[in-house]
Design a protein around this motif. Structure first.
Motif, PDB file in Angstrom:
ATOM      1  N   SER A  44       0.835  -1.205   0.000  1.00 35.48           N
ATOM      2  CA  SER A  44       0.000   0.000   0.000  1.00 35.48           C
ATOM      3  C   SER A  44       0.869   1.254   0.000  1.00 35.48           C
ATOM      4  O   SER A  44       0.569   2.233  -0.715  1.00 35.48           O
ATOM      5  CB  SER A  44      -0.928   0.006   1.210  1.00 35.48           C
ATOM      6  OG  SER A  44      -1.869  -1.052   1.140  1.00 35.48           O
ATOM      7  N   ARG A  47       2.321   1.429  -3.458  1.00 36.50           N
ATOM      8  CA  ARG A  47       1.285   1.865  -4.409  1.00 36.50           C
ATOM      9  C   ARG A  47       1.027   3.355  -4.293  1.00 36.50           C
ATOM     10  O   ARG A  47       0.884   4.060  -5.310  1.00 36.50           O
ATOM     11  CB  ARG A  47       0.009   1.061  -4.139  1.00 36.50           C
ATOM     12  CG  ARG A  47      -1.162   1.387  -5.035  1.00 36.50           C
ATOM     13  CD  ARG A  47      -2.316   0.438  -4.712  1.00 36.50           C
ATOM     14  NE  ARG A  47      -3.581   0.897  -5.247  1.00 36.50           N
ATOM     15  CZ  ARG A  47      -4.753   0.306  -5.029  1.00 36.50           C
ATOM     16  NH1 ARG A  47      -4.797  -0.793  -4.293  1.00 36.50           N
ATOM     17  NH2 ARG A  47      -5.875   0.794  -5.539  1.00 36.50           N
ATOM     18  N   SER A 138       3.514  -1.417 -11.607  1.00 37.11           N
ATOM     19  CA  SER A 138       3.783  -1.647 -10.181  1.00 37.11           C
ATOM     20  C   SER A 138       3.505  -3.074  -9.745  1.00 37.11           C
ATOM     21  O   SER A 138       3.871  -3.463  -8.646  1.00 37.11           O
ATOM     22  CB  SER A 138       2.915  -0.704  -9.346  1.00 37.11           C
ATOM     23  OG  SER A 138       1.533  -0.990  -9.547  1.00 37.11           O
ATOM     24  N   GLU A 139       2.870  -3.868 -10.612  1.00 37.41           N
ATOM     25  CA  GLU A 139       2.411  -5.178 -10.177  1.00 37.41           C
ATOM     26  C   GLU A 139       3.542  -6.182  -9.988  1.00 37.41           C
ATOM     27  O   GLU A 139       3.577  -6.921  -8.993  1.00 37.41           O
ATOM     28  CB  GLU A 139       1.366  -5.734 -11.165  1.00 37.41           C
ATOM     29  CG  GLU A 139       1.909  -6.199 -12.499  1.00 37.41           C
ATOM     30  CD  GLU A 139       2.685  -5.136 -13.254  1.00 37.41           C
ATOM     31  OE1 GLU A 139       3.772  -5.475 -13.758  1.00 37.41           O
ATOM     32  OE2 GLU A 139       2.225  -3.997 -13.332  1.00 37.41           O
ATOM     33  N   SER A 142       5.344  -5.344  -6.926  1.00 39.37           N
ATOM     34  CA  SER A 142       4.486  -5.648  -5.778  1.00 39.37           C
ATOM     35  C   SER A 142       4.510  -7.136  -5.447  1.00 39.37           C
ATOM     36  O   SER A 142       4.528  -7.523  -4.272  1.00 39.37           O
ATOM     37  CB  SER A 142       3.046  -5.201  -6.055  1.00 39.37           C
ATOM     38  OG  SER A 142       2.968  -3.801  -6.224  1.00 39.37           O
ATOM     39  N   ALA A 179      -1.871  -4.597  -4.819  1.00 37.14           N
ATOM     40  CA  ALA A 179      -1.523  -3.690  -5.911  1.00 37.14           C
ATOM     41  C   ALA A 179      -2.718  -3.345  -6.777  1.00 37.14           C
ATOM     42  O   ALA A 179      -2.862  -2.203  -7.233  1.00 37.14           O
ATOM     43  CB  ALA A 179      -0.420  -4.312  -6.768  1.00 37.14           C
TER      44      ALA A 179
END
Length: 528
Positions: A44, A47, A138-139, A142, A179
């Motif tokens: 979080s 993100r 971002s995945e 993550s 994510a």
């Protein structure tokens, strides 16, 4: 006397291990919640920083067109970001790239990363890369951040290697869930892509971890879907033929995308690190900032705009071409950042082009672009990653609707079959193989012993055969056969049937070969 004490200790340890095994499912469930809580907080924060980095970059790009001083400041900032990101990947190579291949290599016993440096390097490097304007998501970071959280949890609590891999899996699923706000996709991703088989232990622990992480992320970001547009109604059945055609097109495009990714990586591997990680990305970002700033960064905003029909066909084609090239160059640089989101953007743009082109040609006056945007994402994901169920659930959760499961399933299945027929390999599997064989990362713990499990599927080679027929690589041993809730002490003459679960002991470095043999003999349908 000393021998008796040692014997008692061994007996007590053995008894403790047996008791712990009986309660292992519940222990792992609680540990999954703990990993999910920690991963949810970390992802979080990542993100939030990721979103802010994109916002700040967009503000600076817009201001640079008005003031020369801001433009010069932005250029120096871009150089600084790229240099620091390159320094991070040089110091800790495992923190570079997507992060998903690194997690797969960990699970196969081909990589033993130091979790603290990777956690720090991936967190900072991922933010710097997107802040610099690279077409990365971002995945992947993550997933790796979540996995390293699980590994750290295991190391701090001194868990065994087998349990560590399960906790690593919990963290990976939690990372994807936090994510994208997609807990179901996080669970299915671990089963379909990371483990490639169904296991009750993996399912329950990862579900607990993913749900916990999503609760943390939802508390911070709210319950609204990740994408700004939703499709509230199901696609009309008379359009299903168009869905089939789109699936064929996306299957072909997916194979081309994977080949392009590996071609760029091969070309960039001949470049010096400064040129590959700093000079080329710098030139690319500068050109995009001047000509098409909308194409900078992950491109997540383009999905919503395409779904709302804000682009004409010409604009969609330009954006698709530019994002295709920039995504390949960005990933080829080796800087921290994922490919998940960029490929979803490409799928959305492809679906938008298809709808805006075909519908007017056949006389449809109603705008169906929003349908084909989500179908484009699912089909492209299925063709590239070769994980169709994950794609279907992921897109449904990210758009906040499950009303188009039939169309999503159809396009995903056809795209998958088309890509398979064209002999195109799955993206992350190939990236994992390149990581393992490319000599970029040195494994420092290949001799540890590990337990792996495999269920015997109906119609497989081992269904109805004895364990003597399994012929595993030398150094591997079947130590247990679980049938329903009963454990069978195995021998060469033990007959296994569909539904039995084999527990195999092997060295960590042999995991990949053992998994390949189990896939061939226990999980694939055997035609004799």
């Amino acid at each position: 006397m000393a021998k008796k004490i040692i014997k008692r200790r061994r007996m007590s340890l053995g008894k403790a291990n047996i008791q712990r095994k009986e309660k292992f499912q519940y222990i792992l469930l609680l540990e999954g919640i703990g990993v999910g809580f920690l991963a949810g907080l970390i992802i979080s924060l990542f993100r939030y920083a990721f979103i802010k980095a994109e916002d700040i970059r967009d503000i600076l790009v817009a201001a640079s067109s008005q003031r020369i001083l801001v433009a010069l400041l932005s250029v120096f900032l871009l150089i600084f970001l790229l240099v620091v990101a390159a320094a991070i990947t040089k110091r800790e190579p495992v923190s570079g790239g997507s992060g998903i291949p690194q997690v797969e290599a960990e699970l196969k016993g081909q990589l033993n990363a130091k979790w603290v440096p990777v956690l720090i390097g991936k967190f900072i490097g991922g933010i710097l890369s997107v802040g610099a304007g690279l077409s990365l998501g971002s995945e992947g970071p993550s997933v790796q951040l979540g996995a390293m959280t699980g590994k750290g949890f295991s190391r701090i609590n001194q868990r065994l290697k087998t349990e560590e891999k399960l906790l690593l899996t919990c963290g990976a699923g939690a990372g994807l869930a936090a994510a994208f706000g997609a807990p179901l996709a996080g669970v299915v991703f671990t089963l379909e892509e990371l483990h490639k088989n169904f296991s009750k232990e993996v399912l329950l622990s990862t579900m607990a971890s993913a749900i916990t992480a999503d609760c943390i992320a939802s508390y911070i970001f709210g319950l609204k879907p990740v994408f700004s547009f939703t499709v509230t109604q199901g696609m009309p059945l008379e359009l299903i033929w168009m869905v089939m055609i789109l699936g064929l097109i996306l299957g072909v495009f997916g194979v081309i995308y994977n080949k392009t990714t590996f071609l760029v990586q091969d070309v960039f591997s001949r470049f010096r690190p400064f040129l590959r990680k700093i000079a080329v990305p710098f030139v690319m970002v500068m050109v995009l900032a001047a000509v098409l700033p909308e194409a900078l960064g992950s491109g997540s905003d383009l999905i919503g705009s395409a779904g709302e029909g804000l682009f004409d066909v010409k604009t969609l084609i330009i954006l698709l071409a530019v994002k295709y090239i920039s995504s390949a160059v960005s990933f080829g640089s080796g800087l921290p950042g994922g490919t998940f989101l960029p490929l979803l953007v490409l799928g959305a743009l492809s679906g938008g082009i298809f709808a805006e082109t075909v519908c007017p040609l056949i006389g449809y006056t109603q705008n169906y672009t929003e349908y084909f945007v989500i179908l484009g994402m699912a089909g492209y994901f299925s063709a590239i990653v070769r994980a169709p169920i994950t794609g279907i659930i992921l897109i449904s959760e990210m758009t906040g609707t499950f009303s188009n499961l039939l169309a999503l399933s159809t396009v995903s299945l056809i795209a998958y079959i088309t890509a398979e027929a064209l002999k195109g390999g799955p993206l992350y599997e190939q990236l994992t193989e390149r990581l393992i064989t490319g000599g970029k990362v040195k494994n420092t713990n290949r001799k540890s012993k590990i337990l792996i499990e495999s269920e015997v599927h109906h119609g497989s080679f081992m269904d109805g055969r004895t364990l003597a027929d399994i012929d595993l690589p030398a150094g591997c041993l079947v130590v247990s056969v679980m049938r329903s809730r009963h454990e069978i002490v195995p021998g060469g003459s033990t007959v296994v049937t569909a539904g039995d679960k084999l527990v195999i002991l092997c060295s960590e470095g042999m995991v990949m070969k053992v998994q390949e043999e189990l896939d061939r003999k226990c999980r694939s349908v055997h035609i004799s």
